[in-house]
Scaffold this motif. Structure first.
Motif, short mmCIF file in Angstrom:
data_model
loop_
_atom_site.label_atom_id
_atom_site.label_comp_id
_atom_site.label_asym_id
_atom_site.label_seq_id
_atom_site.Cartn_x
_atom_site.Cartn_y
_atom_site.Cartn_z
N SER B 35 0.85 -1.23 0.13
CA SER B 35 -0.05 0.15 0.11
C SER B 35 0.93 1.25 0.12
O SER B 35 2.04 1.20 0.11
CB SER B 35 -0.88 -0.09 1.27
N GLN B 36 0.29 2.37 -0.18
CA GLN B 36 0.96 3.49 -0.29
C GLN B 36 0.41 4.62 0.40
O GLN B 36 -0.78 4.73 0.34
CB GLN B 36 1.51 3.89 -1.84
N SER B 37 1.08 5.55 0.71
CA SER B 37 0.42 7.01 1.03
C SER B 37 1.22 8.15 0.65
O SER B 37 2.49 8.15 0.67
CB SER B 37 0.31 6.78 2.54
N TYR B 38 0.53 9.03 0.13
CA TYR B 38 1.20 10.20 -0.54
C TYR B 38 0.48 11.47 -0.30
O TYR B 38 -0.75 11.20 -0.24
CB TYR B 38 1.82 9.92 -1.98
N GLY B 39 1.00 12.57 -0.52
CA GLY B 39 0.07 13.72 -0.32
C GLY B 39 -0.50 14.24 -1.92
O GLY B 39 -0.18 13.51 -2.74
N PRO B 40 -1.05 15.43 -1.90
CA PRO B 40 -1.82 15.75 -3.25
C PRO B 40 -0.72 16.26 -4.06
O PRO B 40 -0.93 16.50 -5.10
CB PRO B 40 -2.79 16.88 -2.61
N GLU B 41 0.65 16.35 -3.65
CA GLU B 41 1.56 16.96 -4.64
C GLU B 41 1.92 15.91 -5.67
O GLU B 41 1.77 14.69 -5.44
CB GLU B 41 2.84 17.35 -4.05
N ALA B 42 2.41 16.45 -6.97
CA ALA B 42 2.44 15.36 -8.19
C ALA B 42 4.15 15.07 -7.69
O ALA B 42 4.24 13.98 -8.21
CB ALA B 42 2.52 16.25 -9.44
N ARG B 43 4.75 15.67 -7.17
CA ARG B 43 6.10 15.38 -7.11
C ARG B 43 6.58 16.28 -5.77
O ARG B 43 6.36 17.25 -5.44
CB ARG B 43 7.17 15.81 -8.23
N GLY B 44 7.66 15.55 -5.10
CA GLY B 44 7.92 15.99 -3.61
C GLY B 44 7.01 15.91 -2.74
O GLY B 44 5.89 15.06 -2.91
N GLY B 45 7.05 16.18 -1.37
CA GLY B 45 6.29 15.77 -0.38
C GLY B 45 6.49 14.51 0.03
O GLY B 45 6.88 13.51 -0.52
N ALA B 46 6.33 14.33 1.21
CA ALA B 46 6.64 13.00 1.96
C ALA B 46 5.74 11.76 1.35
O ALA B 46 4.48 12.09 1.09
CB ALA B 46 6.34 13.00 3.51
N SER B 47 6.56 10.76 1.13
CA SER B 47 5.60 9.54 0.51
C SER B 47 5.95 8.31 1.03
O SER B 47 7.13 8.23 1.40
CB SER B 47 5.97 9.69 -1.04
N LYS B 48 5.10 7.56 1.04
CA LYS B 48 5.70 6.27 1.68
C LYS B 48 5.02 4.80 0.92
O LYS B 48 4.02 5.28 0.60
CB LYS B 48 5.53 5.95 3.26
N ALA B 49 5.75 3.74 1.03
CA ALA B 49 5.08 2.58 0.53
C ALA B 49 5.19 1.51 1.66
O ALA B 49 6.34 1.43 2.15
CB ALA B 49 6.06 1.90 -0.90
N GLU B 50 4.26 0.70 1.91
CA GLU B 50 4.64 -0.48 2.76
C GLU B 50 4.05 -1.51 2.07
O GLU B 50 3.39 -1.88 1.33
CB GLU B 50 3.38 -0.27 3.83
N VAL B 51 5.14 -2.70 2.78
CA VAL B 51 4.88 -3.97 2.25
C VAL B 51 4.87 -4.97 3.23
O VAL B 51 5.41 -4.85 4.46
CB VAL B 51 6.15 -4.48 1.50
N ILE B 52 3.85 -5.93 3.32
CA ILE B 52 3.42 -6.73 4.34
C ILE B 52 3.57 -8.08 3.58
O ILE B 52 3.12 -8.43 2.70
CB ILE B 52 2.12 -6.58 5.21
N ILE B 53 4.40 -8.96 4.10
CA ILE B 53 4.58 -10.57 3.76
C ILE B 53 4.25 -11.32 4.76
O ILE B 53 4.76 -11.33 5.94
CB ILE B 53 5.97 -10.63 3.19
N ASP B 54 3.57 -12.39 4.37
CA ASP B 54 3.29 -13.48 5.30
C ASP B 54 3.13 -14.88 4.55
O ASP B 54 2.79 -14.70 3.49
CB ASP B 54 1.90 -12.87 5.94
N ASP B 55 2.66 -15.81 5.59
CA ASP B 55 2.36 -17.16 4.58
C ASP B 55 0.70 -17.27 4.62
O ASP B 55 0.30 -18.06 3.94
CB ASP B 55 2.70 -18.35 5.62
N LYS B 56 0.01 -16.52 5.32
CA LYS B 56 -1.45 -16.64 5.22
C LYS B 56 -2.00 -15.31 4.87
O LYS B 56 -1.40 -14.18 4.77
CB LYS B 56 -1.97 -16.93 6.55
N PHE B 57 -3.47 -15.32 4.57
CA PHE B 57 -4.00 -14.09 3.90
C PHE B 57 -3.92 -12.67 4.99
O PHE B 57 -4.01 -13.05 5.92
CB PHE B 57 -5.46 -14.27 3.63
N ILE B 58 -3.55 -11.65 4.38
CA ILE B 58 -3.24 -10.41 5.13
C ILE B 58 -4.37 -9.51 5.40
O ILE B 58 -5.00 -9.07 4.20
CB ILE B 58 -2.12 -9.75 4.62
N TYR B 59 -4.98 -9.53 6.43
CA TYR B 59 -6.46 -8.83 6.54
C TYR B 59 -5.96 -7.31 6.48
O TYR B 59 -6.21 -6.42 5.70
CB TYR B 59 -7.17 -9.34 7.51
N HIS B 60 -5.43 -6.73 7.82
CA HIS B 60 -5.25 -5.40 7.85
C HIS B 60 -4.23 -5.05 7.03
O HIS B 60 -3.13 -5.67 7.02
CB HIS B 60 -4.80 -5.18 9.44
#
Lengths: 382, 172
Positions: B35-60
């Motif tokens: 998943s990701q989260s970023y601001g309304p800016e097209a470029r610049g502004g804090a941005s993050k990507a998150e990755v969760i890895i598991d052996d079973k289905f990831i709900y949250h």
């Protein structure tokens, strides 16, 4: 079945619509829905379909209605502000009985709000955004795979009932990517609108309802003369000022959906057999709620969960049943408290209904919902 | 469950890096959510990507307490490293994070500088960071991440990206 793939909810929604036969998309890009348009801009030309970016959201809605009247299965996609702009024409589609699907990937509002952040604030707009008396179908997926499935259903329902159908995604499901296995083409059930079965000479009237209360107006360009109007129409499709025709028309628009309500009201029940309290939830929030409920069950707490896929028509029956046997219902939503009002109505005072709103751009954490579950369990134990 | 966060500024390619990492995990038969989260800016502004890895289905679908945070700007460190799990690891770009936080396990690598010096352009920094992340966490194998990168980047850039991946992998 296809190979497992990492896919975004918006992408799956676009591919589902395509698989269901959508061949015309008109839209105006808006975060967080833009990937639906992007995907269809790439895919539609490959299958002889049409992608058109219009000058704004109103025109995007108008152009899909025109394309639908000419026989295409159609989709547009937007977010809250664009959804508001489309509302007048959604009403037009409802009364003129034009099949169409509108995907609304919800973000924080009103207005520009927090355009890149998640919310579920358009639950009531989906139901009552347009004017007048009309039924509404709105489906809200909670996984990427279900975004595909819901898109297929939405197109089928629009075609079958000749009514606008809303795909009520939220930014969480729309933007997240997860592992998904899509169904093979032969596993997908597709419905296409009925065509007229007789000629005008044989007494064909475009808006004479069949037994299912849905009429079979011919598509433009198929040799029939068809009149379409936003005014109340009689069986000929022309306006009528008659109180009797008006009453019949408005009633039939409602009843064609009412009579299939059970069939199109989709939901999941988890751990409900002996649940003392239940979480009622939908969309992206349901994922977090499930994590909290599963954890509570692992600790032996008697908590259940009802996850609504169909938001409209509202799942009165299942909520009524849950209200009769549970001591409380907890309703977390990423808004100031919207669907909770409907749950209270369906519960009709049989049980305590607790609203758990959140509207600060952040999604719920499992801990927040666990905390609310624990508090509610201790309250009902008193 | 492995929870990783890749953060920086919009345009640094960290969302792409997150997607590649999740695709690699799926290629190894695991479940992954990105998943990701970023601001309304097209470029610049804090941005993050998150990755969760598991052996079973990831709900949250969001990271709760990340085991690893990669931060490619000072703003990203300040905004996205506070909830690092106990014993978690913070990976920073040496030159772009002048004030690293106290009291955290930190690995500092001049990621963007390596990109400019060795590959002539800073735009490979995200793939260098990915190589580094895989080496440190072992969350997927080197071969898998190589295939995942090759799958995702434009065909004429595959060689350079492979180089970038190895630069990161060998940076520590």
């Amino acid at each position: 079945m296809s190979q497992p793939k990492l896919m975004q909810g918006n992408e799956a929604c676009a591919l589902g619509a395509l698989a269901a036969g959508v061949r015309f998309f008109g839209g105006y890009p808006i975060t967080p829905s833009t990937e639906i348009a992007e995907q269809l801009a790439e895919q539609l030309p490959k299958v002889g379909g049409t992608f058109i970016q219009m000058e704004d959201e109103i025109a995007s809605m108008a152009v899909i209605l025109g394309a639908s009247l000419a026989g295409k299965k159609v989709l547009t996609a937007t977010s809250g502000p664009g959804f508001s702009l489309k509302q007048e024409l959604i009403g037009y589609a409802a009364i003129a009985e034009i099949p169409c699907v509108i995907a609304n990937v919800q973000r924080v509002g009103p207005s520009t709000g927090q355009p890149t952040s998640p919310a579920q604030g358009d639950v009531m707009q989906a139901r009552w955004g347009t004017h007048g008396d009309h039924p509404m179908i709105a489906l809200s997926p909670w996984t990427v795979r279900e975004s595909f499935d819901v898109a297929v259903k939405a197109v089928n329902y629009a075609e079958r009932f000749r009514t606008p159908v809303i795909i009520l995604l939220d930014e969480v499901v729309g933007h997240m990517r997860e592992k998904v296995v899509l169904p093979a083409d032969n596993e997908i059930e597709i419905y296409s609108r009925r065509q007229p079965t007789k000629s005008r000479e044989e007494g064909y009237q475009p808006f004479t309802p069949e037994a299912d209360l849905v009429p079979n107006p011919a598509d433009f360009g198929t040799g029939y003369r068809i009149h379409v109007t936003g005014l109340v129409h009689d069986d000929t499709g022309f306006p009528s000022g008659s109180p009797k025709i008006t009453e019949q028309c408005i009633k039939r628009l409602h009843e064609k959906i009412d009579c299939v309500k059970d069939e199109i009201t989709h939901y999941d029940e988890f751990f409900m057999e002996d649940a003392e309290i239940a979480v009622v939830t939908y969309g992206g929030t349901a994922r977090t709620a499930y994590a909290a409920v599963e954890e509570a069950r692992a600790q032996g707490k008697k908590v259940g969960m009802i996850r609504l896929m169909t938001i409209w028509p509202f799942a009165d029956k299942v909520i009524k049943q849950a209200a009769a046997k549970c001591k409380a219902l907890l309703v977390p939503e990423m808004n100031y408290g919207q669907l909770v009002m409907e749950i209270e109505r369906a519960a009709a005072g049989q049980t305590k209904v607790v609203s758990m709103p959140k509207y600060n751009t952040e999604i719920f954490t499992p801990n927040e919902i666990s905390g609310a579950i624990d508090q509610l369990l201790s309250e009902v134990a008193k | 469950m492995k929870q990783l966060r890749l953060s920086g500024s919009g345009g640094q390619g960290l969302i792409t890096a997150g997607i590649i990492l999740a695709e690699a995990a799926i290629a190894e038969g695991k479940e992954a959510v990105q998943s990701q989260s970023y601001g309304p800016e097209a470029r610049g502004g804090a941005s993050k990507a998150e990755v969760i890895i598991d052996d079973k289905f990831i709900y949250h679908p969001k990271v709760v307490n990340p085991g690893v945070v990669l931060a490619m700007t000072q703003q990203a460190v300040d905004k996205y490293s506070a909830d690092l799990a106990e014993g978690g690891l913070l990976i920073i770009d040496t030159d772009l994070v002048p004030n690293p936080p106290q009291g955290k396990k930190i690995i500092s690598v001049p990621i963007t500088k390596l990109s400019t010096e060795k590959l002539g352009r800073e735009l490979f920094a995200n793939i260098i960071a990915l190589g580094l992340l895989v080496k440190i966490t072992g969350v997927v194998s080197l071969d898998t991440i190589k295939a995942a990168v090759a799958n995702r980047v434009p065909p004429h850039t595959v060689d350079k990206n492979m180089e970038a991946l190895l630069i990161g992998y060998q940076a520590i």
